[in-house]
Scaffold this motif. Structure first.
Motif, PDB file in Angstrom:
ATOM      1  N   GLY A  47      93.017 -53.332  54.807  1.00 12.15           N
ATOM      2  CA  GLY A  47      94.020 -53.065  53.789  1.00 12.15           C
ATOM      3  C   GLY A  47      93.861 -51.761  53.207  1.00 12.15           C
ATOM      4  N   LEU A  48      92.605 -51.094  53.310  1.00 16.01           N
ATOM      5  CA  LEU A  48      92.154 -49.937  52.585  1.00 16.01           C
ATOM      6  C   LEU A  48      92.153 -48.944  53.523  1.00 16.01           C
ATOM      7  N   GLY A  49      92.856 -48.899  54.650  1.00 15.92           N
ATOM      8  CA  GLY A  49      92.632 -48.073  55.502  1.00 15.92           C
ATOM      9  C   GLY A  49      91.510 -47.647  56.603  1.00 15.92           C
ATOM     10  N   ILE A  50      90.540 -48.535  56.707  1.00 14.64           N
ATOM     11  CA  ILE A  50      89.305 -48.220  57.184  1.00 14.64           C
ATOM     12  C   ILE A  50      89.510 -48.656  58.607  1.00 14.64           C
ATOM     13  N   ALA A  51      89.491 -47.805  59.579  1.00 14.86           N
ATOM     14  CA  ALA A  51      89.904 -47.928  61.038  1.00 14.86           C
ATOM     15  C   ALA A  51      88.465 -48.587  61.479  1.00 14.86           C
ATOM     16  N   ASN A  52      88.592 -49.523  62.618  1.00 11.12           N
ATOM     17  CA  ASN A  52      87.844 -50.371  63.379  1.00 11.12           C
ATOM     18  C   ASN A  52      86.546 -49.299  63.691  1.00 11.12           C
ATOM     19  N   ASP A  53      86.844 -48.292  64.312  1.00  9.96           N
ATOM     20  CA  ASP A  53      85.801 -47.499  64.998  1.00  9.96           C
ATOM     21  C   ASP A  53      85.022 -46.545  63.754  1.00  9.96           C
ATOM     22  N   ALA A  54      85.420 -46.647  62.475  1.00 11.11           N
ATOM     23  CA  ALA A  54      84.943 -46.021  61.599  1.00 11.11           C
ATOM     24  C   ALA A  54      83.905 -46.935  60.707  1.00 11.11           C
ATOM     25  N   ARG A  55      83.778 -48.178  61.266  1.00  6.64           N
ATOM     26  CA  ARG A  55      83.050 -49.433  60.777  1.00  6.64           C
ATOM     27  C   ARG A  55      81.531 -49.328  61.313  1.00  6.64           C
ATOM     28  N   GLU A  56      80.978 -48.410  61.219  1.00  5.53           N
ATOM     29  CA  GLU A  56      79.564 -48.250  62.136  1.00  5.53           C
ATOM     30  C   GLU A  56      78.557 -49.166  61.514  1.00  5.53           C
ATOM     31  N   MET A  57      78.466 -48.889  60.165  1.00  2.23           N
ATOM     32  CA  MET A  57      77.694 -50.001  59.382  1.00  2.23           C
ATOM     33  C   MET A  57      78.502 -50.843  58.641  1.00  2.23           C
ATOM     34  N   SER A  58      78.216 -51.979  58.290  1.00  2.00           N
ATOM     35  CA  SER A  58      78.994 -53.050  57.450  1.00  2.00           C
ATOM     36  C   SER A  58      78.163 -53.956  56.908  1.00  2.00           C
ATOM     37  N   SER A  59      78.811 -55.003  56.459  1.00  2.00           N
ATOM     38  CA  SER A  59      78.324 -56.171  55.491  1.00  2.00           C
ATOM     39  C   SER A  59      77.402 -56.910  56.324  1.00  2.00           C
ATOM     40  N   TYR A  60      77.908 -56.822  57.574  1.00  2.00           N
ATOM     41  CA  TYR A  60      76.725 -57.368  58.604  1.00  2.00           C
ATOM     42  C   TYR A  60      75.395 -56.850  58.713  1.00  2.00           C
ATOM     43  N   ASP A  61      75.253 -55.555  58.627  1.00  2.00           N
ATOM     44  CA  ASP A  61      74.157 -54.820  58.551  1.00  2.00           C
ATOM     45  C   ASP A  61      73.323 -55.092  57.181  1.00  2.00           C
ATOM     46  N   LEU A  62      74.184 -55.394  56.062  1.00  2.00           N
ATOM     47  CA  LEU A  62      73.464 -55.762  54.710  1.00  2.00           C
ATOM     48  C   LEU A  62      72.790 -56.942  54.935  1.00  2.00           C
ATOM     49  N   THR A  87      83.051 -56.357  59.768  1.00  2.00           N
ATOM     50  CA  THR A  87      83.367 -56.195  61.210  1.00  2.00           C
ATOM     51  C   THR A  87      83.354 -57.720  61.905  1.00  2.00           C
ATOM     52  N   GLN A  88      84.059 -58.214  62.850  1.00  2.00           N
ATOM     53  CA  GLN A  88      83.857 -59.333  63.672  1.00  2.00           C
ATOM     54  C   GLN A  88      82.618 -59.891  63.838  1.00  2.00           C
ATOM     55  N   ASP A  89      81.373 -58.898  63.783  1.00  2.00           N
ATOM     56  CA  ASP A  89      79.973 -59.482  63.859  1.00  2.00           C
ATOM     57  C   ASP A  89      79.577 -60.449  62.844  1.00  2.00           C
ATOM     58  N   LEU A  90      80.141 -60.188  61.787  1.00  2.00           N
ATOM     59  CA  LEU A  90      79.933 -61.066  60.613  1.00  2.00           C
ATOM     60  C   LEU A  90      79.996 -62.507  60.850  1.00  2.00           C
ATOM     61  N   SER A  91      81.016 -62.700  61.941  1.00  2.00           N
ATOM     62  CA  SER A  91      81.165 -64.445  62.139  1.00  2.00           C
ATOM     63  C   SER A  91      79.983 -64.930  62.688  1.00  2.00           C
ATOM     64  N   GLY A  92      79.115 -63.980  63.302  1.00  2.00           N
ATOM     65  CA  GLY A  92      77.781 -64.362  63.758  1.00  2.00           C
ATOM     66  C   GLY A  92      76.638 -64.485  62.951  1.00  2.00           C
ATOM     67  N   ALA A  93      76.891 -63.956  61.691  1.00  2.00           N
ATOM     68  CA  ALA A  93      75.725 -63.558  60.810  1.00  2.00           C
ATOM     69  C   ALA A  93      75.289 -65.118  60.414  1.00  2.00           C
ATOM     70  N   GLU A  94      76.232 -66.029  60.120  1.00  2.00           N
ATOM     71  CA  GLU A  94      75.710 -67.346  59.793  1.00  2.00           C
ATOM     72  C   GLU A  94      74.648 -67.968  60.640  1.00  2.00           C
ATOM     73  N   VAL A  95      74.910 -67.920  61.701  1.00  2.00           N
ATOM     74  CA  VAL A  95      74.173 -68.542  62.967  1.00  2.00           C
ATOM     75  C   VAL A  95      72.712 -67.647  62.786  1.00  2.00           C
ATOM     76  N   LEU A 135      77.906 -70.242  54.323  1.00  2.00           N
ATOM     77  CA  LEU A 135      76.614 -69.029  54.012  1.00  2.00           C
ATOM     78  C   LEU A 135      77.227 -67.983  53.341  1.00  2.00           C
ATOM     79  N   LEU A 136      78.185 -67.144  53.896  1.00  2.00           N
ATOM     80  CA  LEU A 136      78.890 -66.066  53.473  1.00  2.00           C
ATOM     81  C   LEU A 136      79.010 -66.146  52.086  1.00  2.00           C
ATOM     82  N   THR A 137      79.825 -67.087  51.790  1.00  2.00           N
ATOM     83  CA  THR A 137      80.413 -67.217  50.427  1.00  2.00           C
ATOM     84  C   THR A 137      79.189 -67.517  49.491  1.00  2.00           C
ATOM     85  N   LEU A 138      78.291 -68.429  50.119  1.00  2.00           N
ATOM     86  CA  LEU A 138      77.102 -68.768  49.039  1.00  2.00           C
ATOM     87  C   LEU A 138      76.128 -67.399  48.642  1.00  2.00           C
ATOM     88  N   ASN A 139      76.267 -66.574  49.692  1.00  2.00           N
ATOM     89  CA  ASN A 139      75.508 -65.330  49.669  1.00  2.00           C
ATOM     90  C   ASN A 139      76.113 -64.498  48.528  1.00  2.00           C
TER      91      ASN A 139
END
Ligand SMILES: Nc1ncnc2c1ncn2[C@@H]1O[C@H](COP(=O)(O)OP(=O)(O)O)[C@@H](O)[C@H]1O
Ligand SMILES: [Mg+2]
Length: 263
Positions: A47-62, A87-95, A135-139
């Motif tokens: 929604g803020l115009g960030i293309a998928n391939d621009a998301r090299e580092m993301s909340s997953y890395d945090l 990114t989609q990776d974040l859905s695996g962060a929980e595990v 766990l994401l919301t708890l964080n």
């Protein structure tokens, strides 16, 4: 500097729309603003115009690698507004976090005011939460100073809310005693629908001053804006939805302590 989690475990209630437009309104008011996208769907990023391939580092890395905040932020087209995309990776962060001690405090640790991560550079940070009490919301709740709850004016709204408030209490008891609730924003309000009116009245009876005066109407411009990769406030700053978010931002500022100088 103040951290606001935009949370409600129900999907489609206006969390992301609220996070994007409130962050934009605050940036336009001169607050240096960060938006953290904590939903694997990445709607706030798109929604803020960030293309998928621009998301090299993301909340997953945090969360998973405890990367430096400054390495994960990207500027947006809005002056004064940066984003940590998701990114989609974040859905695996929980595990991946399950086996880690202190797993609810991963985000809080990254945002802790350390000089090297330059977080103190921001006046305000919004966290766009996923539609769950995971766990994401708890964080997010552990990292936040306060909570902004978008509430859709529909029949079961209050029931969902009591579940959220119980979670907030548990987080206050166990992890973050100072977590506050800055307000509840009624969203997708439809003047022509008697039920939404009734729900809005019930919510105000029940929660009183916690509910913001400004109500976000159902407005098609708000739903069109994300497909153009821009906040409604930029796409059509004069539509009823944008004007409502500007009013809500004004109300939010009144409710916030002025932390900017203290940062
Ligand atoms: N006030 C509104 N009027 C009309 N459509 C809206 C409004 N708020 C959100 N929407 C649309 O409803 C859908 C869900 O909103 P969203 O903000 O993504 O909710 P959430 O993040 O809680 O899942 C999106 O398609 C969004 O564009
Ligand atoms: Mg969302």
């Amino acid at each position: 500097m103040i951290i606001i989690a935009v949370a409600n475990q129900k999907g489609g209630v206006g969390k992301t729309t609220t996070a994007i437009n409130m962050a934009t309104a605050m940036a336009a008011t001169g607050w240096k603003t960060l938006l953290i996208d904590l939903d694997p769907q990445g709607n706030a990023s798109t929604g803020l115009g960030i293309a998928n391939d621009a998301r090299e580092m993301s909340s997953y890395d945090l969360l998973v690698d405890q990367a430096e905040l400054s390495a994960c932020t990207l500027p947006t087209d809005i002056p004064g507004l940066d984003i940590v995309p998701a990114t989609q990776d974040l859905s695996g962060a929980e595990v991946e976090l399950v086996a880690i001690k202190d797993r609810t405090n991963r985000l809080a640790a990254c945002l802790a005011n350390r000089p090297e991560n330059s977080f103190s550079h921001y006046d305000i940070c919004f966290i766009d939460c996923p539609p769950s009490l995971s766990l994401l919301t708890l964080n997010a709740l552990c990292a936040a100073d306060t909570l902004l709850v978008p509430l859709q004016c529909e029949f079961f709204a209050l029931e969902g809310l009591s579940q959220l408030l119980q979670t907030v209490e548990r987080v206050q008891e166990r992890f973050n005693p100072d977590l506050g609730i800055v307000g509840i924003a009624l969203t997708m309000f439809d003047r022509r629908n008697r039920l939404t009116d009734q729900v809005a009245d019930d919510v105000r009876d029940c929660l009183g001053a916690l509910v913001f005066e400004n109500v976000i109407p159902r407005n098609v411009r708000l739903s069109e804006a994300p497909s153009h990769g821009m906040p409604a406030l930029i796409y059509d700053h004069n539509c009823t939805g944008s004007r409502a978010y500007i009013g809500l931002a004004r109300e939010l500022i009144e409710r916030l302590p002025d932390r900017r100088k203290a940062a």
